[in-house]
Scaffold this motif. Sequence first.
Motif, short mmCIF file in Angstrom:
data_model
loop_
_atom_site.label_atom_id
_atom_site.label_comp_id
_atom_site.label_asym_id
_atom_site.label_seq_id
_atom_site.Cartn_x
_atom_site.Cartn_y
_atom_site.Cartn_z
N THR A 81 11.18 -24.57 23.16
CA THR A 81 9.78 -24.40 23.52
C THR A 81 9.71 -23.78 24.91
O THR A 81 10.27 -24.34 25.86
N ASP A 82 9.05 -22.64 25.01
CA ASP A 82 8.96 -21.93 26.30
C ASP A 82 10.34 -21.72 26.91
O ASP A 82 10.59 -21.99 28.10
N ASP A 83 11.27 -21.24 26.08
CA ASP A 83 12.64 -20.93 26.52
C ASP A 83 13.44 -22.15 26.95
O ASP A 83 14.51 -22.00 27.54
N ARG A 84 12.94 -23.34 26.69
CA ARG A 84 13.69 -24.55 27.03
C ARG A 84 13.99 -25.33 25.76
O ARG A 84 13.12 -25.48 24.91
N GLY A 85 15.20 -25.82 25.67
CA GLY A 85 15.60 -26.55 24.48
C GLY A 85 15.54 -28.05 24.69
O GLY A 85 15.79 -28.54 25.80
N ASP A 86 15.20 -28.78 23.60
CA ASP A 86 15.28 -30.24 23.68
C ASP A 86 16.74 -30.65 23.45
O ASP A 86 17.63 -29.80 23.40
N ASN A 87 16.98 -31.94 23.32
CA ASN A 87 18.35 -32.41 23.18
C ASN A 87 18.84 -32.40 21.74
O ASN A 87 19.96 -32.84 21.45
N GLY A 88 18.02 -31.90 20.83
CA GLY A 88 18.46 -31.79 19.45
C GLY A 88 18.73 -33.14 18.81
O GLY A 88 18.38 -34.19 19.33
N ASP A 89 19.37 -33.10 17.65
CA ASP A 89 19.71 -34.31 16.91
C ASP A 89 21.09 -34.80 17.34
O ASP A 89 22.11 -34.41 16.76
N ILE A 90 21.12 -35.68 18.33
CA ILE A 90 22.39 -36.15 18.88
C ILE A 90 23.19 -36.96 17.88
O ILE A 90 24.41 -37.06 17.97
N TYR A 96 37.07 -34.87 21.83
CA TYR A 96 36.25 -33.67 21.82
C TYR A 96 34.77 -34.02 21.64
O TYR A 96 33.88 -33.48 22.32
N LEU A 97 34.49 -34.94 20.71
CA LEU A 97 33.10 -35.33 20.44
C LEU A 97 32.52 -36.13 21.60
O LEU A 97 31.34 -35.98 21.94
N GLU A 98 33.33 -37.00 22.20
CA GLU A 98 32.86 -37.76 23.37
C GLU A 98 32.49 -36.83 24.51
O GLU A 98 31.51 -37.07 25.24
N ASP A 99 33.26 -35.76 24.67
CA ASP A 99 33.01 -34.78 25.72
C ASP A 99 31.63 -34.14 25.54
O ASP A 99 30.83 -34.06 26.48
N ILE A 100 31.33 -33.73 24.32
CA ILE A 100 30.03 -33.11 24.02
C ILE A 100 28.90 -34.13 24.19
O ILE A 100 27.86 -33.85 24.80
N ASP A 101 29.11 -35.32 23.64
CA ASP A 101 28.10 -36.38 23.70
C ASP A 101 27.76 -36.74 25.15
O ASP A 101 26.59 -36.90 25.51
N TYR A 102 28.78 -36.83 25.98
CA TYR A 102 28.55 -37.20 27.38
C TYR A 102 27.73 -36.13 28.11
O TYR A 102 26.78 -36.46 28.85
N LEU A 103 28.05 -34.87 27.90
CA LEU A 103 27.33 -33.80 28.58
C LEU A 103 25.86 -33.76 28.16
O LEU A 103 24.98 -33.52 28.99
N ILE A 104 25.60 -34.01 26.88
CA ILE A 104 24.21 -34.04 26.41
C ILE A 104 23.44 -35.14 27.13
O ILE A 104 22.30 -34.94 27.57
N HIS A 105 24.05 -36.32 27.28
CA HIS A 105 23.36 -37.45 27.90
C HIS A 105 23.23 -37.29 29.41
O HIS A 105 22.29 -37.79 30.02
N VAL A 106 24.17 -36.59 30.03
CA VAL A 106 24.13 -36.42 31.49
C VAL A 106 23.17 -35.31 31.90
O VAL A 106 22.34 -35.49 32.79
N GLY A 107 23.28 -34.16 31.26
CA GLY A 107 22.48 -33.01 31.71
C GLY A 107 21.70 -32.31 30.63
O GLY A 107 21.06 -31.29 30.91
#
Length: 224
Positions: free
Chosen positions: A131-140, A191-202
């Motif tokens: 939305t307006d060039d910004r993405g939500d956090n998707g389906d985590i 690998y999955l923990e790495d992605i999950d952590y980044l989504i929750h942090v930033g």
Amino acid sequence: MPRPPIHKTNEAKLKAAREKSQRHYAKDRILKRRRELRVEKTKPSQETREFEKAVARALNGHHIDEDESDAELETDESSDDENDDTPSDLPGCLRALKGLKDEMLSLTNEREPQSFVEDIFLQYVKSIKYTDDRGDNGDITIITNVMLKVQHILNPTIHVQDEILNFCGPISAEFRTANSLSRFLSTIVAYLEDIDYLIHVGGVSELCIAHSSGELMYQKNLRV
């Protein structure tokens, strides 16, 4: 004796995984470097477009059957506390190990950790709404459900591995086979923990920078 489970619920496991990732990033100062990279970018909308383009190129070579994916992503809510099922004899351990390996091959469709996690990552990217060039956090849950499913195979693998170690020792072919399966599954979880952590942090912005910089663990093909 098999090691008792430390975290008994899915929520506790995910929390522990994020805390472990937090210690990793604090130690290696990766987040600080990524924040510096973000400052050098022009603006968030440009970051998002670059992220979409990079992922779109990857999507051209990765097509996942949605129905099959949805079936695979169902969360197993059963407890990993059922360690009494670990065989107490070597033949039983070897049979259990074969069954666990078959589960792993079925889940990953016989792919290596990097290829398997990349497909899961791309599924997640397709769930992000802009939305307006910004993405939500998707389906985590696309990430966390698979993480828990792999962990559900990994936990009994570790218990069987411990028993085989007691029976055969650390240099036996049987133990090396069990250790190889354990490391394979642990790599996927990392690998999955790495992605999950980044989504929750930033959120997506942090994930965008990490992906475009090639800093995600699966991109580097690091092994546990």
